[in-house]
Design a protein around this motif. Structure first.
Motif, PDB file in Angstrom:
ATOM      1  N   GLU A 134     -39.788 -11.152  33.383  1.00  0.00           N
ATOM      2  CA  GLU A 134     -40.818 -10.115  33.393  1.00  0.00           C
ATOM      3  C   GLU A 134     -40.967  -9.521  31.994  1.00  0.00           C
ATOM      4  O   GLU A 134     -39.973  -9.110  31.387  1.00  0.00           O
ATOM      5  CB  GLU A 134     -40.446  -9.008  34.393  1.00  0.00           C
ATOM      6  CG  GLU A 134     -41.486  -7.918  34.538  1.00  0.00           C
ATOM      7  CD  GLU A 134     -41.111  -6.877  35.587  1.00  0.00           C
ATOM      8  OE1 GLU A 134     -41.887  -5.950  35.826  1.00  0.00           O
ATOM      9  OE2 GLU A 134     -39.997  -7.006  36.176  1.00  0.00           O
TER      10      GLU A 134
ATOM     11  N   ASP B  51     -46.316  -8.149  35.677  1.00  0.00           N
ATOM     12  CA  ASP B  51     -46.402  -6.799  36.238  1.00  0.00           C
ATOM     13  C   ASP B  51     -47.682  -6.214  35.677  1.00  0.00           C
ATOM     14  O   ASP B  51     -47.836  -6.084  34.458  1.00  0.00           O
ATOM     15  CB  ASP B  51     -45.179  -5.967  35.833  1.00  0.00           C
ATOM     16  CG  ASP B  51     -45.172  -4.573  36.447  1.00  0.00           C
ATOM     17  OD1 ASP B  51     -44.121  -4.150  36.972  1.00  0.00           O
ATOM     18  OD2 ASP B  51     -46.225  -3.910  36.408  1.00  0.00           O
TER      19      ASP B  51
ATOM     20  N   HIS C 176     -47.807  -3.743  32.811  1.00  0.00           N
ATOM     21  CA  HIS C 176     -47.102  -4.092  31.554  1.00  0.00           C
ATOM     22  C   HIS C 176     -48.026  -4.744  30.532  1.00  0.00           C
ATOM     23  O   HIS C 176     -47.681  -5.780  29.931  1.00  0.00           O
ATOM     24  CB  HIS C 176     -45.904  -5.015  31.876  1.00  0.00           C
ATOM     25  CG  HIS C 176     -44.829  -4.321  32.649  1.00  0.00           C
ATOM     26  ND1 HIS C 176     -43.654  -4.943  32.997  1.00  0.00           N
ATOM     27  CD2 HIS C 176     -44.762  -3.081  33.170  1.00  0.00           C
ATOM     28  CE1 HIS C 176     -42.895  -4.089  33.665  1.00  0.00           C
ATOM     29  NE2 HIS C 176     -43.552  -2.951  33.794  1.00  0.00           N
TER      30      HIS C 176
ATOM     31  N   HIS D   8     -45.887  -8.328  40.064  1.00  0.00           N
ATOM     32  CA  HIS D   8     -45.566  -6.957  40.469  1.00  0.00           C
ATOM     33  C   HIS D   8     -46.888  -6.221  40.467  1.00  0.00           C
ATOM     34  O   HIS D   8     -47.446  -5.946  39.409  1.00  0.00           O
ATOM     35  CB  HIS D   8     -44.572  -6.307  39.492  1.00  0.00           C
ATOM     36  CG  HIS D   8     -43.155  -6.679  39.743  1.00  0.00           C
ATOM     37  ND1 HIS D   8     -42.131  -6.190  38.968  1.00  0.00           N
ATOM     38  CD2 HIS D   8     -42.569  -7.477  40.668  1.00  0.00           C
ATOM     39  CE1 HIS D   8     -40.975  -6.660  39.425  1.00  0.00           C
ATOM     40  NE2 HIS D   8     -41.217  -7.443  40.443  1.00  0.00           N
TER      41      HIS D   8
ATOM     42  N   ASP E 244     -44.718  -3.256  42.841  1.00  0.00           N
ATOM     43  CA  ASP E 244     -43.766  -2.473  42.048  1.00  0.00           C
ATOM     44  C   ASP E 244     -44.479  -1.188  41.688  1.00  0.00           C
ATOM     45  O   ASP E 244     -45.246  -1.144  40.729  1.00  0.00           O
ATOM     46  CB  ASP E 244     -43.335  -3.237  40.786  1.00  0.00           C
ATOM     47  CG  ASP E 244     -42.305  -2.449  39.978  1.00  0.00           C
ATOM     48  OD1 ASP E 244     -41.901  -2.916  38.903  1.00  0.00           O
ATOM     49  OD2 ASP E 244     -41.925  -1.355  40.437  1.00  0.00           O
TER      50      ASP E 244
END
Ligand code: LRH
Ligand code: MN
Length: 426
Positions: free
Chosen positions: A217, A252, A255, A279, A325
């Motif tokens: 990740e 994610d 991110h 995520h 997430d």
């Protein structure tokens, strides 16, 4: 708290006639464009998203945390809460554990409890961004990238222990996210940090069971604010390639630096067979970890459009891991998660309406307007009857949050667990 089928069916009754009308109308108009609504319903019913074990309580920030009441304080209670979401939405049939926040005490009992809720164990997450009590080495200056071999070895061993825990639960993948980086120019030698990280990840990769995957990740910043070793998709991608066939990149959504074209990153990783999973969350500024689809629903749709194309054309890419997430600072965590699940299903359903052949032909004709019209027609279609039918077809609630409130689930949880319980996690 368990919700039994009759309670769901009772609450569905009043909405069934209207739902049937809406669904038949949509199915009829889709069939005119050669789209089989039942096929989409089946795909939605089979689409399962993993719920993070660390996001079942109220989240917080450095400026404070406001408890929500009735929060789960054990892994058993967390699985029970995911069971509530899954019985209502029928799309939350997996849990993603974070170690050491959620280490099972009795593995068989936990597996039995999870299967009694039709929940499986998705990716396990390692944690080398916090120091554990009595830990010999500190991760203050990094873990897998640390200049100290003793620190790197401790972090590698932790990841292997996380895999061992996952194996006992039937999980088949580990997610590695590193906070490693620096806060000031000059603090870290970038090449040494990347080389250490690469060598450490290779060790973890090579120790993996043959049928396991490792998701790498990436994240541009936080908690380090000048550099992050695995800062972007390119770094995650090159590390996954360096590690080997069991390593993949994990996207994610939070991110990415502002205005990053995430759907293009997704298409590139799928084309190269190195997209491992997601995520899901949403954000307006940084890694805000808020409700999926609450800020940029069109961007989420465009990502699913690339996923639908990729799942059709990139057979070299493995089945994807779908996980949420998110963190809940002001909403009931279970309601927030059900809203996120709805937004994910909506983006997927709309993307399934895109006529990929027609779009490809228009792209080959450089007919820009037609390309846009094909994409936006799908996005502008109200697909909620399809999502409701997908839930109904497998015993779910027409309106999960309405049923959740009608059954006063949160009130029951507060009664049972109290107002000020704090769940482990972020
Ligand atoms: C890092 C991250 C990572 C988890 C953590 C809870 O920001 O997204 O996936 O380990 O959140
Ligand atoms: Mn994440």
């Amino acid at each position: 708290m368990r919700i039994d089928q009759n309670q769901i069916e009772d609450n569905n009754k009043k909405g069934l006639t209207q739902h049937k009308e809406n669904f038949d109308f949509l199915a009829n108009s889709l069939s005119k464009n050669g789209i089989n609504a039942e096929e989409i319903v089946a795909k939605l019913s089979n689409f399962q998203v993993a719920i993070p074990s660390w996001a079942l309580g109220a989240g917080g920030t450095r400026f404070g945390r406001f408890s929500y009441g009735g929060e789960p304080s054990t892994l058993e209670e967390k699985i029970g809460d995911i069971g509530v979401i899954h019985s209502l939405t029928q799309t939350a049939g997996a849990i993603s554990l974070h170690i050491p926040w959620d280490i099972p005490k009795d593995y068989n009992a936990i597996k039995e409890l999870a299967s009694s809720h039709d929940i499986v164990f998705d990716a396990v997450n390692s944690n080398t961004f916090q120091d554990q009590q009595n830990a010999k080495e500190s991760y203050k200056y990094g873990s897998l990238s640390n200049v100290s071999k003793a620190v790197r070895d401790q972090a590698i061993q932790h990841n292997n222990e996380v895999v061992a825990i996952g194996e006992k639960l039937g999980s088949k993948s580990i997610t590695v996210w590193l906070a490693d980086g620096s806060c000031f120019p000059g603090q870290q030698n970038f090449q040494t940090a990347l080389q250490n990280t690469q060598d450490s990840l290779k060790e973890i990769h090579n120790d993996l069971p043959s049928d396991w995957k490792m998701f790498i990740e990436y994240k541009p910043y936080e908690p380090n604010f000048y550099s992050t070793v695995i800062q972007d998709w390119g770094t995650s991608f090159l590390l996954a390639n360096e590690c080997g066939e069991k390593a993949f990149s994990l996207v994610d959504l939070g991110h990415h630096l502002p205005n990053t074209n995430i759907e293009q990153i997704v298409s590139t990783l799928m084309m190269k067979g190195k997209l491992g999973g997601f995520h899901f969350n949403d954000s307006k500024y940084g890694d805000d970890d808020i409700t999926v689809g609450s800020i940029k629903p069109y961007a989420l749709f465009l990502i699913f459009n690339e996923l639908v194309y990729g799942m059709e054309n990139n057979k070299n890419n493995p089945d994807l891991a779908w996980m949420i997430d998110a963190s809940h600072n002001v909403k009931d965590p279970l309601e927030d998660l059900m809203q996120s699940l709805e937004a994910i299903q909506e983006a997927y359903a709309k993307a399934l309406l895109v006529d990929q052949k027609l779009l490809k032909a228009a792209q080959l004709d450089n007919d820009v307007v037609k390309c846009q019209e094909i994409i936006q027609n799908a996005y502008r279609t109200d697909v909620r009857p399809l999502i409701q039918q997908a839930r109904l077809a497998v015993g779910g609630a027409l309106n999960p949050i309405e049923t959740y409130r009608m059954l006063d689930v949160r009130g029951n949880l507060i009664q049972k667990r109290g107002e000020n319980i704090i769940a482990t996690g972020l």
